[in-house]
Design a protein around this motif. Structure first.
Motif, PDB file in Angstrom:
ATOM      1  N   LEU A   1      25.099  36.869  42.633  1.00  0.00           N
ATOM      2  CA  LEU A   1      25.376  36.209  41.366  1.00  0.00           C
ATOM      3  C   LEU A   1      26.687  36.666  40.760  1.00  0.00           C
ATOM      4  O   LEU A   1      27.060  37.847  40.853  1.00  0.00           O
ATOM      5  N   GLU A   2      27.384  35.720  40.126  1.00  0.00           N
ATOM      6  CA  GLU A   2      28.333  36.069  39.076  1.00  0.00           C
ATOM      7  C   GLU A   2      27.650  35.666  37.782  1.00  0.00           C
ATOM      8  O   GLU A   2      27.296  34.499  37.602  1.00  0.00           O
ATOM      9  N   ASN A   3      27.446  36.621  36.875  1.00  0.00           N
ATOM     10  CA  ASN A   3      26.599  36.353  35.714  1.00  0.00           C
ATOM     11  C   ASN A   3      27.035  37.225  34.550  1.00  0.00           C
ATOM     12  O   ASN A   3      26.652  38.393  34.449  1.00  0.00           O
ATOM     13  N   GLU A   4      27.822  36.636  33.676  1.00  0.00           N
ATOM     14  CA  GLU A   4      28.308  37.366  32.509  1.00  0.00           C
ATOM     15  C   GLU A   4      27.174  37.843  31.622  1.00  0.00           C
ATOM     16  O   GLU A   4      27.305  38.828  30.893  1.00  0.00           O
TER      17      GLU A   4
ATOM     18  N   GLN B   1      24.692  41.407  42.149  1.00  0.00           N
ATOM     19  CA  GLN B   1      25.555  40.719  41.191  1.00  0.00           C
ATOM     20  C   GLN B   1      26.929  41.359  41.177  1.00  0.00           C
ATOM     21  O   GLN B   1      27.066  42.579  41.274  1.00  0.00           O
ATOM     22  N   TRP B   2      27.950  40.524  41.064  1.00  0.00           N
ATOM     23  CA  TRP B   2      29.291  41.042  40.806  1.00  0.00           C
ATOM     24  C   TRP B   2      29.242  41.835  39.502  1.00  0.00           C
ATOM     25  O   TRP B   2      28.809  41.310  38.469  1.00  0.00           O
ATOM     26  N   ASN B   3      29.723  43.083  39.541  1.00  0.00           N
ATOM     27  CA  ASN B   3      29.645  43.922  38.348  1.00  0.00           C
ATOM     28  C   ASN B   3      30.976  43.911  37.608  1.00  0.00           C
ATOM     29  O   ASN B   3      31.839  44.767  37.800  1.00  0.00           O
ATOM     30  N   ASP B   4      31.126  42.904  36.731  1.00  0.00           N
ATOM     31  CA  ASP B   4      32.344  42.819  35.929  1.00  0.00           C
ATOM     32  C   ASP B   4      32.499  44.029  35.021  1.00  0.00           C
ATOM     33  O   ASP B   4      33.624  44.466  34.755  1.00  0.00           O
TER      34      ASP B   4
ATOM     35  N   THR C   1      22.960  49.378  45.318  1.00  0.00           N
ATOM     36  CA  THR C   1      23.390  48.247  46.131  1.00  0.00           C
ATOM     37  C   THR C   1      23.128  46.903  45.451  1.00  0.00           C
ATOM     38  O   THR C   1      23.509  45.860  45.999  1.00  0.00           O
ATOM     39  N   ALA C   2      22.499  46.905  44.288  1.00  0.00           N
ATOM     40  CA  ALA C   2      22.326  45.664  43.532  1.00  0.00           C
ATOM     41  C   ALA C   2      23.605  45.247  42.824  1.00  0.00           C
ATOM     42  O   ALA C   2      23.659  44.175  42.230  1.00  0.00           O
ATOM     43  N   PHE C   3      24.638  46.098  42.911  1.00  0.00           N
ATOM     44  CA  PHE C   3      25.878  45.839  42.189  1.00  0.00           C
ATOM     45  C   PHE C   3      27.045  45.768  43.169  1.00  0.00           C
ATOM     46  O   PHE C   3      27.242  46.671  43.980  1.00  0.00           O
TER      47      PHE C   3
ATOM     48  N   VAL D   1      28.030  48.239  46.559  1.00  0.00           N
ATOM     49  CA  VAL D   1      28.621  47.422  47.618  1.00  0.00           C
ATOM     50  C   VAL D   1      30.052  47.065  47.232  1.00  0.00           C
ATOM     51  O   VAL D   1      30.289  46.448  46.189  1.00  0.00           O
ATOM     52  N   PRO D   2      31.045  47.428  48.057  1.00  0.00           N
ATOM     53  CA  PRO D   2      32.440  47.181  47.691  1.00  0.00           C
ATOM     54  C   PRO D   2      32.921  45.796  48.100  1.00  0.00           C
ATOM     55  O   PRO D   2      32.496  45.233  49.107  1.00  0.00           O
TER      56      PRO D   2
END
Length: 600
Positions: free
Chosen positions: A303-306, A320-323, A383-385, A426-427
């Motif tokens: 996910l990308e999820n603000e 999820q992508w970690n912004d 690893t969720a991020f 996760v990179p």
């Protein structure tokens, strides 16, 4: 022509997502294609073939029209609504000539896969590399870089959206035909060959998909299926997609399954799902993917999820992508504090520690817009991020597309890269960063006339609240997205990595990834955070207990002054360090802009 597998055809027919189903007439060996369209606002629908033949579709229940037509793969066609409106298939498998041209019948079962036994890789092995296929020249040309990525240590490539968009230059988020690969990149078979080749090298393929809106040109759904959208919710792109409707949900779920089944992708990255108001649709999508894909395949939904809905990461979504992680690191590296970086300028070290300890920084706190954002995330595994220092958004949404290497000093950047590649998260890397390219990555489109003017003006006005661009004459210097030179200036040359100055960066990334493969990846399952300690301003120490019981520790100092560790690493295995000599190591001293990574 080969016949599509009956199970596949039955699934498409059952869910009715505007899809083509090719079947074979066993008596005459004649190719037949079933055309279906959901057009509840139309009185009549026909399909017009490229040879001029017109076939009326039969009206069915609930706004559907359908008919079997004698034609096969490669046939061009378009739908004719109410005898006058000619439109492409909204679920076209390929376009013959951009978004406004004819659609093309595709037989997905005909491709001869060379790696039919590929089952993917488990998520903890993921090291992701984001790529814009167009900048590499297309599907066939993109294959050239795959051996380089495998040698570097990458295990997954993430392809920015591949769906057909207006023109030949676009990030892909302006898609109009989300089932059709972009024709300027190549054919569906060439995309399959790219994925096949990646699998032969041990690389997973993740495809970026956009389910929150359509682009500004080439989508006609609102003219014959107004119920596809809801006027009571407006998004930056217009009326919201109405995910309350079964036909709409099926449309997008079938799209996800197409990429995973017909193209054998290993995962999807869902763009900006915070713009989808019906979160239960996302859960349904994950459930349908899980039920359709054999359990022996590794499939990953990202996910990308603000909104930081941590609960979705327990309902079928992998990560999820970690912004938040990117934003705090970017602020610490560059000092930037405008826009969304303003949320990270207060107590940045505390926020850095929370990100390392719990994943999300915003877990219900008010954002700069005054709304509560996020859910508790500390119970989730690292690893969720998905962590990154750069990606298409964070580089391309800058006015001049600067990469991080232009915005901070080399030592600080290396400290952040060490954290990126050796932490249990996760990179994700962005194309070219592994050799320190300084080529910009701009926002580019290929619109024309009034739409081109509006897009350019809109792009420049996005920056009017930034101090540097408060005057119109400065905003005029922001590159025009529609200027072909903007696209050309974003291209990178992978031969550059062998040039002096770039080889050292490539070796740096390669060394860190070798360490990750040897000492971290095998033990990531069941990893948990143990402790994160603030050492001083801009300096923290983080420890994780890996699945094999060993303890991974990363100490970083982004300050200008040295910092004393509370407990020196001592006899621990020295995995990697930057700007740390033996005396520093044993005495527990972190010099300025330095990092230590150790295992017990």
């Amino acid at each position: 022509m080969d016949t599509l597998a009956p199970r596949h055809g039955a699934r498409l027919q059952k869910h009715g997502a505007h899809l083509q189903t090719q079947v074979q007439n066993p008596a005459q060996q004649e190719a037949i294609t079933q055309f279906s369209l959901w057009a509840p606002d139309a009185d009549a629908v026909a399909v017009k073939l490229e040879n001029g033949q017109l076939h009326d579709l039969q009206p069915l229940a609930d706004g559907w029209f359908s008919r079997l037509v004698p034609c096969g793969a490669g046939t061009g066609y378009q739908f004719v609504i109410n005898d006058h409106l000619k439109v492409p298939d909204p679920a076209s498998r390929a376009q013959l000539d951009d978004v406004l041209g004819m659609s093309c019948v595709v037989d997905h079962a005909a491709y001869p896969w060379q790696n039919p036994d590929w089952r993917g890789r488990p998520w903890h092995e993921a090291i992701i590399y984001e790529v814009h296929v167009g900048l590499l020249g297309g599907f066939a040309e993109a294959e050239v870089i795959l051996p380089h990525l495998a040698e570097l240590g990458i295990t997954a490539i993430e392809l920015m959206p591949l769906n057909e968009f207006p023109g030949a230059r676009n990030w892909g988020y302006d898609g109009a035909e989300i089932f059709a690969p972009e024709s300027s990149y190549g054919t569906p078979d060439e995309l399959k060959h790219l994925i096949d080749t990646a699998h032969s090298l041990g690389l997973m393929v993740i495809i970026d998909v956009v389910y929150n809106h359509f682009g500004p040109e080439g989508n006609f759904l609102g003219q014959y299926a107004k119920g596809f959208f809801r006027e009571d919710i407006q998004t930056p792109w217009g009326a919201a997609i109405d995910f309350r409707r079964r036909e709409v949900r099926d449309f997008f779920c079938e799209n996800a399954l197409m990429w995973l089944e017909d193209y054998r992708a290993d995962g999807l990255r869902l763009d900006a799902v915070h713009a989808i108001s019906e979160k239960d649709f996302l859960v349904e999508l994950a459930e349908r993917v899980s039920s359709a894909i054999p359990s022996n395949r590794h499939i990953h939904l990202i996910l990308e999820n603000e909104a930081n809905n941590a609960s979705l990461l327990e309902q079928g979504f992998t990560a999820q992508w970690n912004d938040d992680g990117h934003n705090i690191l970017h602020h610490l590296l560059t000092g930037e504090k405008e826009g969304y970086y303003s949320e990270f300028m207060e107590s940045p070290t505390t926020k850095l520690a929370r990100f390392l300890r719990e994943g999300f920084i915003f877990q219900g706190e008010a954002s700069r817009h005054g709304h509560a954002r996020g859910e508790p995330s500390g119970h989730l595994p690292p690893t969720a991020f998905v962590l990154f220092l750069q990606n298409h958004d964070q580089v391309g949404n800058r006015a001049f597309g600067e990469r991080l290497i232009e915005l901070t000093d080399e030592d600080s950047l290396k400290v952040a890269v060490i954290l990126l590649l050796l932490s249990p998260m996760v990179p994700l890397l962005f194309m070219g960063e592994e050799w320190g390219t300084r080529k910009p990555f701009f926002y580019f489109t290929d619109h024309h006339d009034e739409l081109a003017k509006a897009v350019c003006e809109g792009r420049r006005n996005e920056f009017r609240e930034f101090e540097l661009f408060s005057h119109p004459e400065m905003r005029e210097k922001i590159p025009d997205p529609n200027d072909p030179q903007t696209y050309v200036n974003s291209m990178i040359d992978y031969r550059e990595r062998h040039e002096p100055g770039h080889e050292a960066w490539w070796h740096f990334y390669h060394t860190l990834l070798e360490l990750r493969h040897r000492w971290i990846i095998p033990y990531l399952p069941d990893t948990r955070v143990e402790q994160v300690t603030i050492l001083a301003e801009r300096s923290v120490s983080a420890t994780w207990r890996l699945g094999n019981g060993s303890q991974l520790r990363i100490d970083i100092n982004l300050a200008d002054n040295p910092v004393k560790l509370e407990s020196p690493p001592g006899p621990r295995r020295q995995l990697f360090s930057h700007r740390v000599d033996n005396d520093h190591w044993h005495e527990g001293i972190l010099p300025s802009r330095s990092a230590m990574v150790s295992l017990d």
